[in-house]
Write a protein that holds these residues in place. Structure first.
Motif, mmCIF file in Angstrom:
data_model
loop_
_atom_site.group_PDB
_atom_site.id
_atom_site.type_symbol
_atom_site.label_atom_id
_atom_site.label_comp_id
_atom_site.label_asym_id
_atom_site.label_seq_id
_atom_site.Cartn_x
_atom_site.Cartn_y
_atom_site.Cartn_z
ATOM 1 N N SER A 156 0.832 -1.210 0.000
ATOM 2 C CA SER A 156 0.000 0.000 0.000
ATOM 3 C C SER A 156 0.861 1.251 0.000
ATOM 4 O O SER A 156 0.570 2.226 -0.720
ATOM 5 C CB SER A 156 -0.928 -0.005 1.222
ATOM 6 O OG SER A 156 -1.816 -1.110 1.183
ATOM 7 N N TRP A 201 4.778 -4.720 -7.270
ATOM 8 C CA TRP A 201 3.996 -3.597 -6.724
ATOM 9 C C TRP A 201 4.168 -2.348 -7.582
ATOM 10 O O TRP A 201 3.190 -1.667 -7.916
ATOM 11 C CB TRP A 201 4.451 -3.272 -5.302
ATOM 12 C CG TRP A 201 4.193 -4.326 -4.282
ATOM 13 C CD1 TRP A 201 3.338 -5.374 -4.382
ATOM 14 C CD2 TRP A 201 4.810 -4.424 -2.987
ATOM 15 N NE1 TRP A 201 3.377 -6.124 -3.234
ATOM 16 C CE2 TRP A 201 4.268 -5.567 -2.363
ATOM 17 C CE3 TRP A 201 5.768 -3.672 -2.311
ATOM 18 C CZ2 TRP A 201 4.657 -5.958 -1.081
ATOM 19 C CZ3 TRP A 201 6.148 -4.053 -1.030
ATOM 20 C CH2 TRP A 201 5.602 -5.183 -0.422
ATOM 21 N N SER A 239 1.177 -0.627 -9.767
ATOM 22 C CA SER A 239 0.808 0.750 -9.421
ATOM 23 C C SER A 239 0.996 1.676 -10.613
ATOM 24 O O SER A 239 0.151 2.551 -10.879
ATOM 25 C CB SER A 239 1.653 1.243 -8.244
ATOM 26 O OG SER A 239 1.543 0.399 -7.131
ATOM 27 N N TRP A 255 -6.052 5.384 -4.234
ATOM 28 C CA TRP A 255 -6.806 4.227 -3.755
ATOM 29 C C TRP A 255 -6.977 3.172 -4.847
ATOM 30 O O TRP A 255 -6.974 1.972 -4.569
ATOM 31 C CB TRP A 255 -8.170 4.652 -3.217
ATOM 32 C CG TRP A 255 -8.174 4.749 -1.727
ATOM 33 C CD1 TRP A 255 -8.113 5.883 -0.971
ATOM 34 C CD2 TRP A 255 -8.224 3.656 -0.792
ATOM 35 N NE1 TRP A 255 -8.111 5.562 0.369
ATOM 36 C CE2 TRP A 255 -8.186 4.211 0.509
ATOM 37 C CE3 TRP A 255 -8.293 2.279 -0.935
ATOM 38 C CZ2 TRP A 255 -8.217 3.421 1.657
ATOM 39 C CZ3 TRP A 255 -8.320 1.489 0.207
ATOM 40 C CH2 TRP A 255 -8.286 2.050 1.480
ATOM 41 N N VAL A 297 -3.723 1.384 -4.848
ATOM 42 C CA VAL A 297 -3.641 0.542 -3.650
ATOM 43 C C VAL A 297 -4.529 -0.688 -3.804
ATOM 44 O O VAL A 297 -4.140 -1.811 -3.434
ATOM 45 C CB VAL A 297 -4.040 1.347 -2.399
ATOM 46 C CG1 VAL A 297 -4.256 0.421 -1.194
ATOM 47 C CG2 VAL A 297 -2.981 2.382 -2.064
ATOM 48 N N THR A 298 -5.702 -0.498 -4.364
ATOM 49 C CA THR A 298 -6.633 -1.614 -4.544
ATOM 50 C C THR A 298 -6.017 -2.711 -5.401
ATOM 51 O O THR A 298 -6.137 -3.903 -5.093
ATOM 52 C CB THR A 298 -7.934 -1.115 -5.188
ATOM 53 O OG1 THR A 298 -8.549 -0.156 -4.320
ATOM 54 C CG2 THR A 298 -8.904 -2.262 -5.423
ATOM 55 N N VAL A 335 -3.119 -4.445 -3.350
ATOM 56 C CA VAL A 335 -3.689 -5.284 -2.296
ATOM 57 C C VAL A 335 -4.362 -6.513 -2.898
ATOM 58 O O VAL A 335 -4.282 -7.616 -2.347
ATOM 59 C CB VAL A 335 -4.668 -4.476 -1.426
ATOM 60 C CG1 VAL A 335 -5.449 -5.391 -0.481
ATOM 61 C CG2 VAL A 335 -3.908 -3.426 -0.618
ATOM 62 N N PRO A 368 -12.563 -0.781 -3.699
ATOM 63 C CA PRO A 368 -11.740 -1.740 -2.945
ATOM 64 C C PRO A 368 -12.517 -2.946 -2.435
ATOM 65 O O PRO A 368 -12.084 -4.098 -2.618
ATOM 66 C CB PRO A 368 -11.190 -0.896 -1.782
ATOM 67 C CG PRO A 368 -11.193 0.498 -2.296
ATOM 68 C CD PRO A 368 -12.401 0.591 -3.166
#
Length: 656
Positions: free
Chosen positions: A31, A95, A99, A182, A185-186, A189, A226
């Motif tokens: 995150s 990641w 992203s 977000w 991040v979603t 994750v 999310p």
């Protein structure tokens, strides 16, 4: 293609493939990396400064995102295991790639606007209003009504308020970068959650599909995305935890409860559906155990002990946001009826069949649907995802039956979950099919076969991306550029005095000058509800009953406004305002038909009056609201107790 698949095999016969420490570390670390990468790329995107209208942002979007995706696909197909980065190095690189892919796809098309997709129009107006409210207070508060316990779950927006405070920005301005962070991040994750139940390379593919599906349907509601994106891997984890024979997987159940609690404080519909889904899974597992010879009492006890920690953890998290409302309604014993579910668009009336679409996405959904049906008896992944699909169609059926009670279950909001489960199932099915065919291919052509699959996958992903940008998000992007900022202009530099938005800055200045009070010290009765999105004014009335807090008595407030219009003198109106059971307006923003900038059409008997536009619930009709005006005689505001100013199509009146 019978028997268990390598897709399903957790290590050491455990429920999960990752240990708890690794999972928590990846959730937190991933995150943080996603936010950092997203903010850097967003800043870079804003430096492009390409004037709209232009196709240049879309061209740059597709080039940059395709390059990231191509590298990701090539590494997955040919060099993931051989990469010399070490385990954590590969995870961090994943990641960053996920992203970057997500942010580039979404940030570049918005490079020269401060608005997120949808601008400040329709539902985004309420989202900006709540974001602005949360940025103006450290506690929980209703987006519109003063001294009223909040109703809509504001966990996502409360954190957004802290994000805005950290940047030193107003809430509405922080909404776009916060939402884009977000979404990134979603995706990251989702990669970690899928890694808990799938091999790493499959988890990466699932995360990529998550992003693409979100572009088609989910990211317009970034606060709901999310809980929708994470539902499928959590469902797989829940299915495994409930089916496990030996011992209750305590921390797994706690984590599942954490997800359910997160849904409760961010998007109530997903919370309700998640609870129903978990109960349905427990029923299926219980019936299966009894059918295989377990005593009913023992089966019920086993499942109850596994559902209990999920319920307790989710309850504790839920109370962080819902406790004020529960206390105000005496823990729902005195709960007013809400109009929030009074909405039935076409996609809520018809059953969703994404597998029938004539597109790359539709074909992938069709493959996924077939794989779920063919593999559900031998694959835990397929079985759990099929239960999700069945539950969604069941929710549609219940929502239709709810029409008999003059409400709905907003079933169309679950389309985003269905449109995520099916394509991920399609990817898993294709991977399994390729794994089955690979040994049968002449080794001399193995490399070419792998390259072909990689190229087809990349081509399909690019096709879905372009469809999303042009067809699904195109109108939302246009709104982000054409809607007006509170400065009275828009991202294109437009300022048309014939459009109400161009007067926003004058309205805000007039309210400040006439009242001399801070924005959150004023209660507005406004015919221009958009001004509420940019300043933390309290509203006497919400724009529509469907977004109104049921504790605020929407219909009674509308009747109260109608009663005020019947006043014969200024003194009588002032007395009504003083004696009102509600906190009375300190500012009126009323439509002035005499203004050369007004487009309102009043009946002949009200040509000289001032008016406020109100809305009523017209469910089950579509649209589900009806507009009407409440008319005030101008002379009611001639008292020295009022001070007035003409602003564009409005007359702004404040109590001294």
């Amino acid at each position: 293609m019978t028997g268990p698949s390598p897709i399903d095999e957790p290590r050491q016969a455990s429920v999960v493939r990752l240990p708890l420490r690794t999972t928590v570390a990846e959730l937190i670390g991933g995150s943080a990396v996603a936010v950092l990468v997203s903010m850097v790329l967003q800043f870079a995107a804003t430096r492009l400064s390409i004037s709209e209208p232009s196709n240049a942002p879309e061209a740059l979007t597709m080039l940059s995102s395709t390059l990231v995706l191509a590298v990701l696909f090539v590494v997955l197909a040919f060099g993931y295991r051989a990469t010399r980065l070490g385990r954590w190095g590969k995870v961090v690189a994943t990641w960053v790639a996920l992203s970057a892919f997500t942010t580039l796809l979404l940030a570049i098309p918005l490079q020269s606007t401060r608005f997120y997709y949808g601008g400040s129009s329709t539902d985004n107006g309420f989202r900006l209003q709540l974001m602005t409210r949360m940025a103006s207070t450290l506690g929980l508060a209703d987006m519109n009504y003063a001294d009223t316990a909040p109703y809509y779950p504001s966990g996502w927006f409360w954190l957004g308020g802290r994000f805005a405070n950290l940047l030193g920005w107003e809430g509405w301005a922080a909404y776009k970068p916060y939402a884009l962070c977000w979404v990134a991040v979603t995706t990251v994750v989702a990669f970690t959650l899928w890694s808990v139940v799938l091999r790493r390379r499959l988890a990466v593919l699932a995360a990529v599909v998550t992003t693409l599906s979100g572009m088609l349907h989910g990211i317009v509601e970034p606060y709901a995305w999310p809980s929708a994106a994470w539902m499928a891997p959590v469902a797989v984890l829940t299915w495994r935890a409930l089916r496990l024979d030996d011992g209750a997987p305590r921390w797994t159940l706690v984590c599942i409860g954490g997800y359910v609690g997160f849904a409760a404080i961010t998007y109530t519909l997903h919370f309700g559906f998640a609870v129903a889904l978990i109960v349905l899974m427990a029923l299926i597992v219980g019936v299966d155990r009894v059918r295989r010879g377990d005593a009913m009492g023992a089966a019920v006890k086993r499942l109850f002990l596994r559902l209990l920690p999920i319920g307790l953890v989710s309850l504790v998290i839920s109370l962080l946001v819902w406790l004020p409302y529960l206390v105000s309604t005496h823990f729902l014993l005195d709960n007013p009826r809400s109009a929030a579910q009074h909405y039935l668009p076409e996609d809520g009336a018809l059953l969703p069949v994404p597998m029938a679409e004539a597109s790359a996405f539709g074909a992938l959904c069709l493959v996924g649907f077939a794989w779920l049906l063919l593999r559900c008896r031998h694959s835990e992944i397929a079985a759990s995802m099929l239960v999700v699909v069945v539950a969604i169609y069941g929710w549609f059926g219940l929502s239709t039956l709810a029409l008999l009670a003059k409400t709905t279950l907003l079933s169309f909001r679950l389309n985003v979950v269905l449109d995520l489960v099916l394509p991920i199932a399609g990817v898993l099915g294709l991977v399994e099919l390729f794994g089955y065919l690979r040994p049968k291919i002449d080794p001399r052509y193995g490399l070419q076969a792998t390259a072909l699959v990689c190229a087809l996958g990349l081509g399909g992903a690019v096709a879905v991306s372009q469809t999303a940008l042009t067809e699904e998000l195109g109108a939302y992007t246009e709104q982000a550029y054409s809607d007006y900022y509170p400065t009275g202009d828009n991202a294109k530099g437009g300022r048309d005095p014939e459009e109400a938005g161009s007067w926003l800055d004058d309205e805000i200045r007039a309210v400040d000058a006439l009242t001399g009070r801070e924005p959150d010290q004023n209660v507005l009765l406004s015919t221009d509800y958009k001004v509420m999105s940019f300043q933390p004014y309290w509203g006497f009335q919400q724009e529509t009953p469907h977004y109104a807090n049921p504790l605020a008595d929407y219909d009674e407030r509308a009747a109260e406004v109608e009663r005020w219009t019947k006043a014969r003198t200024s003194d009588e109106l002032l007395a009504m305002l003083r004696d009102s059971k509600f906190k009375s307006p300190t500012v009126f923003v009323l439509t002035n038909p005499r203004s050369p900038h007004s487009t309102a059409e009043f009946p002949p008997e009200h040509q000289d009056d001032l008016a406020v536009q109100l809305k009523g619930d017209s469910f089950p009709q579509n649209p589900n609201v009806r507009d009407y005006y409440a008319y005030f005689d101008r002379e009611l505001f001639d008292s020295p107790a009022f001070v007035k100013r003409e602003v564009g199509p409005y007359t702004i009146i404040a109590l001294r």
